[in-house]
Design a protein around this motif. Structure first.
Motif, short mmCIF file in Angstrom:
data_model
loop_
_atom_site.label_atom_id
_atom_site.label_comp_id
_atom_site.label_asym_id
_atom_site.label_seq_id
_atom_site.Cartn_x
_atom_site.Cartn_y
_atom_site.Cartn_z
N LEU A 1 -21.95 5.58 -26.06
CA LEU A 1 -21.10 4.56 -26.69
C LEU A 1 -21.95 3.44 -27.30
O LEU A 1 -21.64 2.96 -28.40
N LEU A 2 -23.00 3.05 -26.61
CA LEU A 2 -23.90 2.03 -27.15
C LEU A 2 -24.56 2.54 -28.43
O LEU A 2 -24.60 1.84 -29.45
N PHE B 1 -14.80 1.42 -19.35
CA PHE B 1 -16.22 1.58 -19.63
C PHE B 1 -17.04 1.66 -18.34
O PHE B 1 -17.95 2.49 -18.22
N HIS B 2 -16.73 0.81 -17.39
CA HIS B 2 -17.53 0.71 -16.17
C HIS B 2 -17.40 1.95 -15.27
O HIS B 2 -18.23 2.15 -14.40
N GLN B 3 -16.38 2.76 -15.51
CA GLN B 3 -16.21 3.99 -14.73
C GLN B 3 -16.91 5.19 -15.35
O GLN B 3 -16.93 6.27 -14.77
N GLN B 4 -17.49 5.00 -16.53
CA GLN B 4 -18.13 6.10 -17.24
C GLN B 4 -19.53 6.37 -16.69
O GLN B 4 -20.17 5.48 -16.12
N GLN C 1 -21.14 -5.76 -23.01
CA GLN C 1 -21.13 -6.95 -23.85
C GLN C 1 -21.85 -6.69 -25.18
O GLN C 1 -21.41 -7.14 -26.24
N LEU C 2 -22.94 -5.95 -25.12
CA LEU C 2 -23.68 -5.63 -26.33
C LEU C 2 -22.86 -4.75 -27.27
O LEU C 2 -22.85 -4.96 -28.49
N GLY D 1 -25.03 2.90 -34.46
CA GLY D 1 -24.88 3.72 -35.67
C GLY D 1 -23.81 3.19 -36.60
O GLY D 1 -23.99 3.16 -37.82
N LYS D 2 -22.72 2.73 -36.03
CA LYS D 2 -21.62 2.23 -36.86
C LYS D 2 -22.03 0.97 -37.62
O LYS D 2 -21.72 0.83 -38.81
N VAL D 3 -22.74 0.06 -36.96
CA VAL D 3 -23.23 -1.14 -37.65
C VAL D 3 -24.19 -0.74 -38.76
O VAL D 3 -24.10 -1.24 -39.89
#
Length: 160
Positions: free
Chosen positions: A14-15, A3-6, A109-110, A20-22
């Protein structure tokens, strides 16, 4: 995928996908609870349509289903936890979202938090779907036929 390399665009995507999924999973739980309540409390198509068209919050639906005594205490605690987490998600979303935008660590984390919330809501939804399936089977409905018709409708949506 690290994730941190994106890129920041991918991180935000992604966030947003986790949000949306929730949201979609919570909507499915509400719809299935409404369907369950309507099926159990009505005797004819007109009453069903009236009951099913009433707008209710997730909390109200869970309380109504609780009063029907169709779930044991363990299942009710799962439904209530799904409601608590969905409410927390809904009412704190903007603050958490804005705070995470500038920090990829808190954004990650979120996303993890949202994934956990979606899993809790999905677990509750599976209980409701299982109860609906059981009621349909008890009522003589062959759920396989419904699934077959739904799949056919989805596959032929362009021809409708």
């Amino acid at each position: 995928m690290d994730f941190h390399q994106q890129s920041i665009i991918m991180k935000r995507t992604l966030l947003e996908a986790s949000v949306g999924k929730v949201t979609i999973t919570a909507n499915g739980l509400e719809s299935n609870l409404l369907l369950l309540f309507s099926v159990i409390t009505t005797n004819n198509d007109d009453d069903f349509e009236k009951q099913y068209s009433k707008i209710r919050t997730l909390g109200v639906l869970i309380n109504e289903v609780k009063n029907l005594n169709v779930f044991d205490d363990n299942s009710m605690s799962i439904l209530i936890e799904a409601k608590v987490q969905r409410n927390s998600f809904t009412h704190a979303l903007s603050d958490k979202y804005v705070a995470s935008i500038s920090d990829s660590g808190s954004m990650f984390q979120l996303i993890q938090e949202f994934i956990a919330i979606e899993q809790t809501i999905d677990k509750a939804d599976r209980l409701v779907v299982k109860k609906l399936h059981s009621l349909a089977t008890e009522g003589g409905v062959d759920v396989r036929d419904i699934k077959k018709q739904a799949k056919l409708a989805v596959n032929n949506w362009e021809n409708a």
